[in-house]
Design a protein around this motif. Structure first.
Motif, short mmCIF file in Angstrom:
data_model
loop_
_atom_site.label_atom_id
_atom_site.label_comp_id
_atom_site.label_asym_id
_atom_site.label_seq_id
_atom_site.Cartn_x
_atom_site.Cartn_y
_atom_site.Cartn_z
N ILE A 3 0.84 -1.19 0.00
CA ILE A 3 0.00 0.00 0.00
C ILE A 3 0.88 1.25 0.00
O ILE A 3 1.79 1.37 0.83
CB ILE A 3 -0.93 0.03 1.23
CG1 ILE A 3 -1.87 -1.18 1.22
CG2 ILE A 3 -1.74 1.33 1.26
CD1 ILE A 3 -2.69 -1.31 2.50
N THR A 4 0.60 2.15 -0.94
CA THR A 4 1.25 3.45 -0.97
C THR A 4 0.18 4.52 -0.80
O THR A 4 -0.83 4.51 -1.52
CB THR A 4 1.98 3.68 -2.29
OG1 THR A 4 3.01 2.71 -2.45
CG2 THR A 4 2.60 5.08 -2.33
N VAL A 5 0.39 5.43 0.14
CA VAL A 5 -0.53 6.55 0.34
C VAL A 5 0.20 7.83 -0.04
O VAL A 5 1.28 8.12 0.47
CB VAL A 5 -0.99 6.65 1.81
CG1 VAL A 5 -1.97 7.83 1.97
CG2 VAL A 5 -1.64 5.35 2.27
N GLN A 6 -0.40 8.58 -0.97
CA GLN A 6 0.13 9.90 -1.33
C GLN A 6 -0.82 10.96 -0.79
O GLN A 6 -1.96 11.07 -1.21
CB GLN A 6 0.23 10.02 -2.85
CG GLN A 6 1.32 9.14 -3.44
CD GLN A 6 1.36 9.26 -4.96
OE1 GLN A 6 0.73 8.48 -5.66
NE2 GLN A 6 2.11 10.24 -5.46
N ASP A 7 -0.34 11.69 0.18
CA ASP A 7 -1.14 12.71 0.86
C ASP A 7 -0.85 14.07 0.22
O ASP A 7 0.23 14.62 0.40
CB ASP A 7 -0.79 12.70 2.34
CG ASP A 7 -1.60 13.70 3.14
OD1 ASP A 7 -2.57 14.25 2.59
OD2 ASP A 7 -1.26 13.93 4.32
N PHE A 8 -1.84 14.60 -0.53
CA PHE A 8 -1.66 15.89 -1.19
C PHE A 8 -2.26 17.05 -0.40
O PHE A 8 -1.76 18.17 -0.47
CB PHE A 8 -2.30 15.87 -2.58
CG PHE A 8 -1.49 15.14 -3.62
CD1 PHE A 8 -0.50 15.77 -4.34
CD2 PHE A 8 -1.72 13.79 -3.87
CE1 PHE A 8 0.24 15.10 -5.31
CE2 PHE A 8 -0.99 13.10 -4.83
CZ PHE A 8 0.00 13.75 -5.55
N LYS A 38 3.73 19.50 0.06
CA LYS A 38 4.58 20.66 -0.24
C LYS A 38 4.89 20.80 -1.73
O LYS A 38 5.57 21.74 -2.13
CB LYS A 38 5.89 20.56 0.55
CG LYS A 38 5.72 20.50 2.06
CD LYS A 38 5.10 21.77 2.61
CE LYS A 38 5.19 21.83 4.12
NZ LYS A 38 4.41 20.75 4.78
N ILE A 39 4.41 19.86 -2.54
CA ILE A 39 4.68 19.92 -3.97
C ILE A 39 3.69 20.89 -4.63
O ILE A 39 2.48 20.70 -4.53
CB ILE A 39 4.56 18.53 -4.62
CG1 ILE A 39 5.52 17.53 -3.93
CG2 ILE A 39 4.86 18.60 -6.11
CD1 ILE A 39 5.39 16.11 -4.44
N VAL A 40 4.18 21.89 -5.28
CA VAL A 40 3.31 22.89 -5.93
C VAL A 40 2.97 22.43 -7.35
O VAL A 40 3.66 21.61 -7.95
CB VAL A 40 3.97 24.28 -5.95
CG1 VAL A 40 4.22 24.77 -4.54
CG2 VAL A 40 5.26 24.27 -6.75
N GLY A 41 1.88 22.98 -7.88
CA GLY A 41 1.49 22.66 -9.25
C GLY A 41 0.84 21.31 -9.39
O GLY A 41 1.07 20.61 -10.39
#
Length: 278
Positions: A3-8, A38-41
């Protein structure tokens, strides 16, 4: 499944199950938590700089998994926040290196021609996969709002790209009652033995999920029955799940904020348990 969780957006902070995964990521070989806040765009549209940063984050996480002694080639479940980030399915399928059929559960077709210089978007990622992934064989999109299908056909016709629809089958919302017979049809029986599944929970009725887009009428049982039938004697390469509430959600006619978080948390838990038992 790993399982990979990407929290935007931070929306998972109020979901008990997702916080269990976040804790497990500290020690488990099978769970990883990627902080993308913290990733923009990235909101709705994902620019080239953001794509590079996201891919580097995933690559680093995969190196870490390998160092822990686990395989990154095993089927995986990817969570990536609300429907504004559904384009992540394009980035994940970019990593597939063998022929596959893409199964998409979504209340929207996500096949709009690009409107801003070809930038990747949540509303056009399926078209980007069809245009650029040499391994894609078929796409089946399940639960699409009826009128949006004709809109996509018109848009692609106007842009001279209607031919890509030869690889696409839409199972529109009004035909969900016939879903079992469609899944058992000869058409479905001839597509690739490798499946990649992408689930936007907005295909589901508000009874089962609280999302940030208008929702369809698919039931959870129908979703699970469909996946079970489709994956019989086929190999799952990966499963993506998005469709959380908006981070600034304040409640609506269906759910309070607390009800939405509880509902989504339990749905995510149930989906993981279901997929791990396939």
């Amino acid at each position: 499944m790993m399982i990979t969780v990407q929290d935007f957006t931070g929306v998972y902070a109020e979901q008990a199950f997702m916080q269990e995964l976040r804790t497990a990521a500290g020690t488990s070989k099978n769970v990883r938590w990627l902080d993308c806040t913290k990733i923009v765009g990235t909101d709705c549209y994902c620019d080239d700089d953001a794509i590079k940063e996201i891919n580097e984050l995933i690559d680093n996480a995969e190196c870490d998994i390998e160092n822990r002694g686990n395989s990154t080639s095993a089927p995986a479940i990817h969570f990536f926040d609300n429907g504004n980030y559904h384009y992540m399915s394009k980035l994940w399928t970019d990593r597939v290196q063998e022929p596959f059929t893409l199964i998409v559960f979504d209340h929207h077709p996500d096949m709009q021609p690009p409107r801003f210089g070809g930038i990747l978007s949540c509303g056009g990622w399926v078209k980007e996969v069809l245009d650029n992934n040499k391994f894609i064989q078929k796409v089946i999109i399940i639960g699409v709002k009826d009128e949006l299908i004709e809109t996509v056909r018109e848009e692609l016709s106007q842009s001279g790209e209607a031919n890509i629809l030869e690889k696409v089958t839409f199972i529109k919302e009004s035909k969900l009652s016939t879903l079992p017979s469609i899944i058992c049809s000869d058409y479905v029986n001839v597509f690739s033995s490798n499946l990649y599944i992408s689930i936007d929970k907005d295909a589901l009725s508000p009874t089962y999920a609280a999302t940030n887009w208008d929702q369809g009428s698919l039931t959870l049982d129908a979703l699970k029955d469909c996946i079970t039938a489709l994956t019989a004697s086929r190999r799952i390469l990966g499963v993506d799940i998005c469709g959380e509430r908006a981070h600034d959600f304040e409640g609506n006619e269906y759910h309070t904020v607390q009800e939405a978080d509880t509902l989504n948390s339990e749905l995510n838990r149930e989906l993981v348990e279901f997929l791990n038992n396939l």
